[in-house]
Structure formats: C-alpha cells, structure tokens
Design a protein around this motif. Structure first.
Motif, mmCIF file in Angstrom:
data_model
loop_
_atom_site.group_PDB
_atom_site.id
_atom_site.type_symbol
_atom_site.label_atom_id
_atom_site.label_comp_id
_atom_site.label_asym_id
_atom_site.label_seq_id
_atom_site.Cartn_x
_atom_site.Cartn_y
_atom_site.Cartn_z
ATOM 1 N N ILE A 544 0.850 -1.276 -0.267
ATOM 2 C CA ILE A 544 0.135 0.020 0.241
ATOM 3 C C ILE A 544 0.965 1.134 -0.015
ATOM 4 O O ILE A 544 1.236 1.819 1.045
ATOM 5 N N ARG A 545 1.240 1.670 -1.182
ATOM 6 C CA ARG A 545 2.310 2.787 -1.549
ATOM 7 C C ARG A 545 1.727 4.176 -0.533
ATOM 8 O O ARG A 545 2.748 4.712 -0.191
ATOM 9 N N ALA A 546 0.523 4.337 -0.342
ATOM 10 C CA ALA A 546 0.014 5.647 0.127
ATOM 11 C C ALA A 546 0.464 5.533 1.611
ATOM 12 O O ALA A 546 0.350 6.686 2.114
ATOM 13 N N ALA A 547 0.466 4.556 2.383
ATOM 14 C CA ALA A 547 0.815 4.344 3.621
ATOM 15 C C ALA A 547 2.096 3.851 3.993
ATOM 16 O O ALA A 547 2.403 3.681 5.183
ATOM 17 N N ALA A 548 2.975 3.959 3.026
ATOM 18 C CA ALA A 548 4.559 3.311 3.304
ATOM 19 C C ALA A 548 5.112 4.372 4.181
ATOM 20 O O ALA A 548 5.065 5.463 4.057
ATOM 21 N N GLY A 549 5.765 4.155 5.084
ATOM 22 C CA GLY A 549 6.455 4.588 6.155
ATOM 23 C C GLY A 549 5.861 5.659 7.100
ATOM 24 O O GLY A 549 6.006 6.498 7.713
ATOM 25 N N LYS A 550 4.482 4.961 7.239
ATOM 26 C CA LYS A 550 3.576 5.935 7.967
ATOM 27 C C LYS A 550 2.867 4.757 8.990
ATOM 28 O O LYS A 550 2.843 3.596 8.720
ATOM 29 N N ALA A 551 2.055 5.209 10.008
ATOM 30 C CA ALA A 551 1.469 4.866 10.952
ATOM 31 C C ALA A 551 0.063 5.293 11.205
ATOM 32 O O ALA A 551 -0.020 6.588 11.040
ATOM 33 N N ALA A 552 -0.616 4.314 11.611
ATOM 34 C CA ALA A 552 -2.242 4.978 11.911
ATOM 35 C C ALA A 552 -2.391 4.600 13.446
ATOM 36 O O ALA A 552 -1.735 3.772 13.853
ATOM 37 N N ILE A 553 -3.077 5.436 14.240
ATOM 38 C CA ILE A 553 -3.580 4.958 15.650
ATOM 39 C C ILE A 553 -4.749 4.388 15.742
ATOM 40 O O ILE A 553 -5.675 4.821 14.937
ATOM 41 N N GLN A 554 -5.016 3.248 16.461
ATOM 42 C CA GLN A 554 -6.366 2.784 16.457
ATOM 43 C C GLN A 554 -6.425 2.366 18.120
ATOM 44 O O GLN A 554 -5.288 2.100 18.499
ATOM 45 N N LEU A 555 -7.614 2.531 18.443
ATOM 46 C CA LEU A 555 -7.917 2.110 19.815
ATOM 47 C C LEU A 555 -9.104 1.290 20.051
ATOM 48 O O LEU A 555 -10.184 1.910 19.609
ATOM 49 N N GLY A 556 -9.129 0.218 20.283
ATOM 50 C CA GLY A 556 -10.227 -0.676 20.264
ATOM 51 C C GLY A 556 -10.697 -0.634 18.698
ATOM 52 O O GLY A 556 -9.637 -0.825 17.583
ATOM 53 N N PRO A 557 -11.705 -0.787 18.246
ATOM 54 C CA PRO A 557 -12.039 -0.488 16.657
ATOM 55 C C PRO A 557 -12.024 0.820 16.128
ATOM 56 O O PRO A 557 -12.447 0.988 15.110
ATOM 57 N N PHE A 558 -11.739 1.853 17.022
ATOM 58 C CA PHE A 558 -11.695 3.303 16.515
ATOM 59 C C PHE A 558 -10.312 3.576 15.745
ATOM 60 O O PHE A 558 -9.205 3.616 16.567
ATOM 61 N N VAL A 559 -10.585 3.897 14.665
ATOM 62 C CA VAL A 559 -9.352 4.530 13.923
ATOM 63 C C VAL A 559 -9.360 6.106 14.463
ATOM 64 O O VAL A 559 -10.300 6.717 14.542
ATOM 65 N N TYR A 560 -7.972 6.673 14.676
ATOM 66 C CA TYR A 560 -7.879 7.945 15.183
ATOM 67 C C TYR A 560 -7.379 8.963 13.825
ATOM 68 O O TYR A 560 -6.804 8.217 12.894
ATOM 69 N N CYS A 561 -7.245 9.991 13.923
ATOM 70 C CA CYS A 561 -6.933 11.200 13.214
ATOM 71 C C CYS A 561 -6.344 12.169 13.783
ATOM 72 O O CYS A 561 -6.830 12.601 14.900
ATOM 73 N N VAL A 562 -5.383 13.031 13.182
ATOM 74 C CA VAL A 562 -5.335 14.153 13.634
ATOM 75 C C VAL A 562 -5.730 15.323 12.941
ATOM 76 O O VAL A 562 -5.682 15.218 11.833
ATOM 77 N N GLU A 563 -5.884 16.296 13.672
ATOM 78 C CA GLU A 563 -6.683 17.642 12.686
ATOM 79 C C GLU A 563 -5.960 18.769 13.141
ATOM 80 O O GLU A 563 -5.222 18.827 14.294
ATOM 81 N N GLU A 564 -6.158 19.502 12.227
ATOM 82 C CA GLU A 564 -5.231 21.034 12.535
ATOM 83 C C GLU A 564 -5.834 21.772 13.708
ATOM 84 O O GLU A 564 -4.807 22.329 14.342
ATOM 85 N N ALA A 565 -6.868 21.552 13.952
ATOM 86 C CA ALA A 565 -7.345 22.267 15.281
ATOM 87 C C ALA A 565 -6.719 22.035 16.525
ATOM 88 O O ALA A 565 -6.350 22.785 17.233
ATOM 89 N N ASP A 566 -6.248 20.682 16.703
ATOM 90 C CA ASP A 566 -5.239 20.335 17.819
ATOM 91 C C ASP A 566 -4.003 20.519 17.584
ATOM 92 O O ASP A 566 -3.191 20.608 18.317
ATOM 93 N N ASN A 567 -3.441 20.239 16.451
ATOM 94 C CA ASN A 567 -2.129 19.976 16.264
ATOM 95 C C ASN A 567 -1.534 21.076 15.153
ATOM 96 O O ASN A 567 -0.265 21.116 14.864
ATOM 97 N N GLY A 568 -2.091 22.094 14.752
ATOM 98 C CA GLY A 568 -1.640 23.283 13.740
ATOM 99 C C GLY A 568 -1.284 22.602 12.206
ATOM 100 O O GLY A 568 -1.785 21.401 11.910
ATOM 101 N N ALA A 569 -0.910 23.469 11.498
ATOM 102 C CA ALA A 569 -0.778 23.064 10.100
ATOM 103 C C ALA A 569 0.601 23.169 9.348
ATOM 104 O O ALA A 569 1.282 24.320 10.158
#
Lengths: 649, 649
Positions: A544-569
C-alpha cells in the motif's frame, strides 16, 4: 439461523438512534419535500404527486430519485419497530398511500418512466435504475411491515415484484437482462423471507445467474438504443462491463472491480443466495471476493473505492488517502455483505470488518447534528486542495446538507435504525448464540422451549469491558447453550479474560475467532469479557504505497486522526515516534465527550526556511511535540482544517 | 543587449542537437505527413493542401493543428543556422510554398477556418487558437529568416500580422479582444526585432494591455456565440477567466493561475515588453509572478502545473508527485520566460531555474531515440496505477510516439535546436559577458571595435569543471571587458574556485549570483571555473505536503530518481538515511553512459507480512540496502516500472 428479538440499550448508540429518530428522519422528510433552505431540492415527493396525478409538472432530480423516498420509508419502518411514533407513522402511511396512487394498474412503479419517459420502461436497464428503485421499495416494504405489521406497502411491492417476475427471465418473450445497479437481488431475498414466496428467491437467483453471461446484455441494449446514454448527449463509447460487475459470470469473479456500491450490494445478495440455496460455487466466489476486497482494497477506516472516477475500485493495494472515494454507501454495503458472510460462517474476521466500517467510515459520514453528511470519506484532507485542485474537488472538508445525488444520508439512517440486526446470531435452534458486536442490548431467543434473554452491557468507546447477563423465563432453572464471544482483531494479547459469576475461566474454546462457552446457564449468570482498549500504532501492508513509512492510530475498533484544530498545520510536518508513548483519556469537553489519544512525535522546524525558496539541501531540524488525535468518526466537526489518518513514523 | 553569435560545441549537447537534426526533425516531418505507423495522424500537411486547393477533404486534427507545422519550421530554421542541409531546406521551402498557397488574399492564414468554418474567423478567440497559430508562424518565419536568410515566410507572416493589426485594437470597428492562448504576444516582439517595424511591438503591447480588462472579452464573446463551446456539444458554463490569465489586468497579477503553458508564454511576452518599453509596472508584475511560480509552484525538476484538469497551476505548495501534470511545453515556456528575465536583470536565480527545467523536465521528456515523448513528466510513477486508476491515466510510464494534441514534441525540437541562444548575454556593447549556462560553446562579440571570441568547455554531466578561453581578433593585444560567471544554486560551498592562466584568483566580485572578473583580456587567456559536482540530498519547503519527510537527490543541476529496474518494487518501501554516504560514478554501460549515484538506505522487510492482511500493529523491520539512482532525464528508457524522485528520509 433462529430469529431473535434484539433491542439496543447503549449510551453511545442510543444517542445515534435518537439522532436518527428525532433529527435525521424528520430532516430527511423535509428534504424529500424540498423544504430545506440552501440544500439542493430532492423532488422525490413531488415526482410521486405528479405520477399520481395530484400535481402537474416535470420530473425532477436523478433517474433514481424514487429510491430516496424508499430508503426513508425503510428507516422509518426500522425506527417504528423500536420506537412507536404515531405522528411519524401517519406521515409514512400518507407517503405509502401516495406510492400506491403512483403505481400503475399492472404493478409498474417508477416515477421517472411514468412522468418523463412513458413507454420507455425497461429499455435502459444499464443506466436507468428501474429495478434498483424497485429493490429499495421492496426493502422498505419489508421493514415497514416488520416495524408496523401493516401490509399496504408490502402488497404494492409484491404486485411490482410479480410484474418484474413476468417481464424478466429466460422464457420466450421475457427480457433476459438485469439491472445496471444491483440492489433488487438482495431485496428479493428479503421479500422471499417475509412472504415465504419462493418465486422471489428464484427471481433473485435468476438476476445473479444471468449477470455476466455472453453476449453482454448492456452492450446489446446500448446498440439497440442507438449507442446513446441517459447521462450525456450524443453517442457514447461501449459500456464497460466491469463497472457493473457483469464482465464475468458472478461465480467466476475473484477481484472486486467497478462501482463499489454496486459491487457490495451484489456480493450481499450472492452471500444470501449461497446460504439459502447451498450453492457452493456462489459461496466460494463470495469468499474470494471478500479476501480481495477486505485484504487488498479496503482503507483502514473500512472505506472502499479508491477513485472518484466511476466511484470505483481500482486495483490491489491502490489506496490513495487524498484522492480517495470511500463512499458512505459503499461502506454500508460492505456492512450488509459482512453481515451475510457471518451467517454463512461465523468467523470473527467478518465481524471485524463490519465493526471497522461501522465505527469509522460510516459513523464519520454524519455530523454530530445529524443534518450534514459526507459522501466521500477521505483519510487525508487539505481544505485548500479540495477548493483549488480539481483532482480533489470531490473530497469535501465539510459535511454537506444534502446532495443532488443523495444516496448516502438515507442509507445511513436505515443502517443505524436497524443496527440491532447486526449484533447477534442465534444458530441451531438456540444451541449457539454469537455476540458479533459489543453494543449494549438485549436479545431474546428460544432454547429447547425456554425463553432466554441475554443482556449485553458495553462501555465502548470509553472502555472495552463487556458484560452479559443471562435471564431465563420465569420458573426455569437452566438452559444449555453455547455463548460465542468474538475476540476482535484489535485485541492484541494472547486471550481476553473471561469471568463467569466472578470466577476467571481459562479453558474456553476458540473457534474461528470466537470464544465458545458451553454451559448449562442459570438465571442471573453474569459473564464478563475483558477487552482492554489500548491505543496502538498500526502499519499497512508494504504494497500500500500511500501508507508506506506511516502509521495510523487505533484504539479498540476506533481509527484515530489528527486535526489541524489540535495540532496546527501543515500536518505533514508532523511525525510519530515508533515508541510514541500513546496515552488515552476521556475528554468530556471535546466534541461532546470523546476519548483522546496523545503521543510523542516531532514537527519539522521550518522557522529557518528562507521565504520564497522551494528547495534546499536537506538539514533535518525538528522540535519534539505531543500530538493529539481524535476518533475518526468525529473529524470535521470543528473549524474546517487539515486532517490526517496516516502519519509518518 | 548586444547581438552575439553562439555555436554549441559540447559532447553532451551535441548528441542532442544531432538527435534533433538527424532524427527528431525528420521523424516529425513524417508525423506531420501522417506517415508514422501506429501513431495518431497529424493531418497538418494535409490540412494545408486542402486549404491551398491542392486536395479535397475534411480538416483533420485539433483546431490548432497548424501550429505543429509552424513549430517544425521553426526548429528547421534554427537547425539550418548551424547545420546547412540542402535537402532539409528544400523540404522546408516546399512547406513554405504550401503555406503561401494556403494564405488568403487579405493575409489571413489558418487552415481550420479556411477549410472547416469559413466566415467564422475571429468569432471564438477564446478557444479557436487563431492568433496562437499566427504567433507560431511568426516565430517560425523569424527563425527561418535568421537561419537561411530567406524572406518568403517572413513576408507571409508580415502580411498576416498586418491583417491582425488592422482587425484588432481599440479603434472603432476593430475587435477589442485577444487570444485565448497567449503566444502571438511574444512572437510579435520577435517580428519587431527582426523587421524593426514598431507597429508589431505596439500590437503585442495592445494584446498584453487589453488582457483582463472589464467586461471580460471571452465571457461576452461566449454570450454572443450562444454560450456554446468549440470543444463540447450543447451550451456550456461561463468561461473561467483564470484559465486564460485574463481574470485581472496583467500588471495586477501576482499569482500564477490557470493553464500553465498559456501563463508562461504570456509572462515571457510581458518580460520582453518590460525590457523594450521600460514599463516598470510590467516588470514588477513579472518579478512577482516569477517569485510565485518558481518559489511556490514549481517541481524540483523544473516542472510546472499541478493538475491534469485544465493542465493548470493549482495553488501555492500544492505539488503532488503522482497526479502531477508538469507538461513538457510548460517547462519550455518557463525557460523562455527565464531567458527574458535574465535580459531584464542578470540574476543567477533566473538561470538556475532555466537550467533546472532544461536538464530535468525538458530533457527527460524525450526518449534516447528521439522518437518518443512525454507530455506529462511525473515525479512518481506506479505503472499499474497509470493503467488502472483513472486519476492517474494521464501519467504515462512510457513515452508515446505522437499525440493527437502534439504540442510537446515540436516544442522540444525548437528549443534544443536554438539552445545556443540561452547560454550568454553580452551587455553594454561588450562591457560584460554573462555565462548563464555551462554548455561547451563559442561566442563571438565586439568590444570597442575588437572581435572577441570566448570558447567555453564544459564536462557536464560528468564533471563541473568549466574552462573559458579568450581569443582576440588577429593583431589585437587586449580587450577590456568583464566576464560574469554564474555561481549556480547547486554549488553549495562558499565560493567556487576561479583560476586565470593557472593562478587562483580570490578577490572576484559577486553580483546577483555572478562572479565578475573585470580585466584587460589577452588572446589565449584561460579561465577555469571549478564547480565540483557533489551528490546532495535536497529537502522541499515544509509546506509542500507531497515532499514532507522526503528528500530528493541532486548532482549539480541534475535531479536524480530511483527506478524499479535498479531497486526493485515497491519503491515506497525504500528510505534513505540522512547521512546516505552518497557516491557518484560514471557508468559507461548504463543508458548510453551516465553518472549513477548510490547511497545507503533501508527497505521495509515485508517477508513476514501475512498474506491477505492489509493492516496490523506496527513492528518496523528493515534491511539495509545500497540504492542506485539515475539522472531524471534518463528515466523510463528501460522496462516500464516504478520511478520515484522523492524518497523517504
């Protein structure tokens, strides 16, 4: 499968079903009646009034506009089953009366061909969605009958299905075709199940069997039509059979191709038919297509469909995050399919996918107010790119009110209002009870003449502890059955802890991803099933080229994401450490209360970058940060900004 | 600027000019005559024969098909200047005769409107490219006149330009419009320069001045046409003025928008006019647009245009590598523009960009055989995605023979055959000689009555050592002038070493990125300019999301890439170390001989990954590798495979 009654009683999910009942369904009724200011008009009710002769005017909206009303009625049917609501029922009854008036003498029902192209019925199966709309009316009728006991809509659709049964088939004089958008196949199975009429099952199987035979029906039909298209003026190029999954007989298909909603609706019917007819070849095709779809063409959020172009699958491991499609309806269809696969065989991987799609792609498609929806569910959003790069125009950073092609919102409503059907399976006359999903609920079934009630308590998404309480019919001492508890794929240790009546049980049997506890259950028995929620970094297959060298966060069945509102841009500046010290806590203030995950990472230090210079020798500089991630299902509920699921790691 | 004669004598570039002369020009002549098997027909010559009344038939090809013949003639003109070739000249003369026959009595020249839509001339300036084609004929005529001394084509285009001068303008009865595709503006400047006729300069300025005035000409024209389009049937939506850069008066523009070729052709004319008319506002607009284009919207390869959709710029820092456009013609236009900016002000950054686009995007567009071309020049290629994901269908992993819209191949030919014009500027009557590019060559100019010849020897791409030899006219002892040597932006140390007649010179003056050596030069003086080529990792501005966490490899002006042929697939598994121990060596066997860069990195070890599972907890495993990179300009000359410029780092 044994029929069981299931009612949801769950803090998390009740808020959604209440939202559907109190907001989504009424809001969508307003939409169907073109009363939402600033939203594209639906025309759906108006089309029926015109077809019924109650109003003059032109047909409006898409050729498949009828299906929006059908899906709304289906949602109402499901909702009334659990929450009687005389006012809502009255509205729905009136809509059903209107549908009855719009139905033609011979049973034909479709406002587009009644109002706009009378005499052209069944001439463009490839594009005109007539059988698709019929399928949605059938699903609505079944749900409404089951929810209210009222037969009127069921009678209407039986008349329609009988007409179709006469028109289509392999006999002389019949049209040997099938629909360009699969849907009626799965609907006819439901109609068979509720009426017991085998001809509906046979008709469904006919559509499935005929699909993909040579010569291709759609190409011949297109020739007969003069090579024209419903969608564009002038002559068009040859239809691509892959788009409609009729490139091969379905039993020979192994790779998910074409329009993803069409695909999963078809696979759903195939799994139904495999179960009901014992067709091994059909079952094997389902299993091959399942492996391909979920193992190689599914986003971590349970989204499917990698391109806007044709709203389609592309090919194995091609899962771009920013030009993604991952249509809401496609994930819902994936859930339908997973549900049927579970009935074919209780394997936890089916429930894992069902849960993944439900808690992430589908739940994330609706705003917290129940009035705004995503059609496309991206894993990476840069709002400026959505606005200014046409390749990402379909990726909206903000949920929309209603769509010109508004398949998704009513689909969400009908799924969420029938979620009770996705939690359990009771098989072999009550011998085994499978708990597929961890949703607080109550199910009642019969075991050897005894009525058993199983109450589930779940604290998802805050905690993974699940508790089941057995209640037996009064004056019954025991009931012997097997309780099968799913070990979800997000549980990463060896075995979840099982406690029965306060005592840890070690020797439970594992079977296909389910812990199976056979016991002579007594009234009041309590089973605790401990699935600690731990935030984890997840990697994608290296192809999966688009996710190479990357990680996602999961908690239980919930996939997480980061947003600009919390982390800037820009969020792309941010990267995680492999050992990110992830910590989760419930934040009651954030987005109505949610579990936040924080972790260690770094951000590129760009303060030194000279203005106006695009490139320079690499000199990595970074500052440590503690990033903050929120559940994907809650993204896009604040100021529009960047969002990322996959982060460099 | 003082006119100088420049001849290229350079191992690297001679192979390209020979390729153009011996292969590209003859091949394209065959293409223009529809004689390339398996390639889309051009129809260009046939259209002229029909317009000239020599043949019956229908117009074929694009509305701007004439321009392909014009660009071919321009390339021939440039080539003949340096390489007399009677046979080629005869072919060209015959083509010019044909053009003369196709010209109408009043000077009008355009086969589309002569053959297909007579009477509709000048009614669709927005889309029909009439003035654009005229511009290309003008450029061809100037080049052919300069290359051969023959006036016939020049007379033809003067008659055409005089017609246009009468038709367009602000006087009553004149059309107050301009072309939808800028080109004639820069061509008229050339026509003015070769004829000395000021009306051509004024006409160019008129087109530039008028552009972007309100009400918008194209919108009014579209209304007059009945809101129709040349390109699609039926009525169309309002033209978007940004696409054609007429959204604002040009002097008020600051951000590069719209179709990128149109944009840079216009900026080129603006810079010409700013120089020739001393228009400060025009110059300031050029400088702002330059800063935006090259500082925020340019790929590291010198490509511009981030989307296929409209072949257009999108917005600052949006430079996706895989859905990229980076059209060959746009980079060529960027080189045209950079050339004019250098004349406005000798600043090394203009030459840096010129060199970047030339050695990477443009050179890479042509195959080693001179018969295959890229239109789109991607920075990341996954051949399966190009084949199966429609969002990347425009990104070809293999150069194509000829295109239906074949603007790029003849544009490459005319640039490469006139490359001698890009190397030097001689200003102030020989007082300063700028060496912008390091290309082996000989330039001759006059300084205070003395004829000076400057010979440059360059060993690029193998070595960065450049040597200049001064030769003076016989019996002249000295000539005082300033030699200005560019310090390229890829030179990363403090100052390049300068050696004159064997002696290191330390005290040279730096001015705008040029080392300036003022001296009373003697015949035989030798200047060595040492620019060691070192492979470097390059980072992109942190706002360029697509390159975040990645590095590119550059060696001198050459951007490098990794290919599947050398490194396996998926390339996304590969990452570089920040300290990659890059080493470069010349490999005489590889791709006809090239400098290869190798370095340390790692590849994800995916052997452990379970079949059919898309996601699992992160457990980084990698094996060390030594990767191999080749110059970007040579990519895609082996088996089709993956290619990447930006690598994780």
């Amino acid at each position: 499968m044994t029929k069981s009654q299931v009612h949801i009683q769950d803090d998390f999910w009740n808020s959604y079903s209440e939202l559907v009942r109190q907001t989504v369904i009424p809001y969508q009724w307003e939409a169907l009646n073109d009363r939402i200011e600033g939203a594209e008009p639906s025309y759906a009710i108006r089309n029926f009034r015109i077809a019924a002769g109650l109003e003059d005017g032109e047909f409006g909206g898409m050729v498949f506009q009828d299906s929006d009303l059908a899906k709304w009625l289906e949602a109402v049917g499901h909702s009334l089953r659990h929450h009687p609501d005389p006012e809502l029922e009255k509205l729905a009854d009136e809509a059903i009366d209107l549908i009855g008036l719009a139905q033609q003498e011979n049973g034909y029902l479709n406002t587009y061909f009644t109002v706009k192209e009378p005499g052209r019925q069944w001439t463009n199966l490839h594009e005109a969605h007539e059988l698709y709309c019929a399928g949605h009316f059938i699903e609505a009728a079944v749900a409404y009958y089951e929810g209210t006991g009222k037969r009127k809509l069921l009678d209407i659709v039986c008349k329609l299905a009988d007409l179709i049964d006469g028109v289509f088939g392999t006999n002389p004089g019949q049209i040997r075709g099938y629909c360009g958008h699969q849907e009626i196949e799965l609907a006819l199975v439901k109609l068979y199940q509720v009426t017991g009429e085998e001809r509906y099952l046979h008709l469904s199987r006919y559509f499935i069997d005929e699909r993909g035979s040579e010569p291709n029906y759609f190409i011949e039909e297109w020739e007969r039509r003069g090579r024209t298209s419903h969608w564009v003026p002038g002559t068009t190029s040859t239809p691509n059979p892959e788009y409609n999954q009729c490139h091969l007989p379905v039993r020979e298909q192994s790779i998910a191709v074409g329009h993803s909603v069409r695909a999963v609706y078809m696979y759903t019917a195939m799994a139904d038919l495999a179960l009901l007819t014992g067709d091994a070849k059909l079952r094997e095709a389902c299993e091959r297509l399942w492996a391909n779809t979920t193992g190689k063409q599914m986003y971590i959020t349970g989204g499917i469909g990698s391109t806007h172009n044709g709203e389609a699958f592309t090919f194995d491991y091609d899962l771009p995050n920013d030009t993604v499609y991952a249509e809401t309806c496609a994930s819902i269809g994936l859930i339908f399919w997973a549900r049927r696969m579970l009935r074919l065989e209780a394997k936890s991987e089916y429930a894992d996918v069902m849960e993944r799609a439900l808690y992430n792609n589908v739940l994330g498609s609706m705003s917290k107010d129940g009035k705004h929806f995503f059609y496309v569910n991206p894993l990476e959003v840069w709002p400026e790119a959505s606005a200014k790069n046409p390749d990402k125009r379909h990726v909206k950073p903000v949920r929309q009110k209603w769509f010109g092609c508004s398949c998704c919102p009513p689909n969400v409503a009908r799924l969420l209002s029938s979620l009770n059907e996705y939690i359990y399976d009771v098989s072999n006359e009550g011998a085994t009870v499978y708990a597929h999903l961890f949703i607080g609920s109550e199910t009642t079934f019969e075991r050897a003449g005894v009525q058993v009630t199983l109450r589930q308590r779940s604290e998802l998404p805050r905690d993974g502890r699940v508790e089941f309480t057995v209640s037996l019919q009064e004056q019954t001492e025991n009931a012997a059955f097997e309780l099968a508890l799913r070990v979800p794929n997000w549980f990463q240790s060896v075995r979840p802890q099982l406690i029965i009546n306060g005592q840890t049980v070690l020797n439970y049997r594992m079977d296909n991803g389910y812990a199976k506890i056979e016991r002579n259950w007594a009234d009041g028995d309590i089973v605790e099933w401990l699935l600690p929620l731990e935030a984890k970094l997840i990697a994608a297959h290296p192809h999966i080229r688009a996710a190479a060298g990357k990680a996602a966060i999961q908690l239980g069945p919930f996939v997480y994401c980061v947003e600009e509102a919390d982390n800037g841009a820009p969020l792309a500046s941010l990267s995680l450490f492999e050992n990110s010290n992830l910590s989760a806590h419930f934040d009651p203030q954030l987005l109505g209360g949610c579990v936040v995950v924080e972790g260690d990472g770094q951000a590129a230090a760009d303060s030194e970058w000279p203005e106006g210079q695009a490139y320079r020798p690499l000199a990595k500089q970074a500052r440590p940060i503690r990033f903050k991630a929120i559940p994907y299902y809650l993204w896009g509920n604040r100021e529009p900004g960047e969002m990322n699921v996959w982060l460099r790691c």
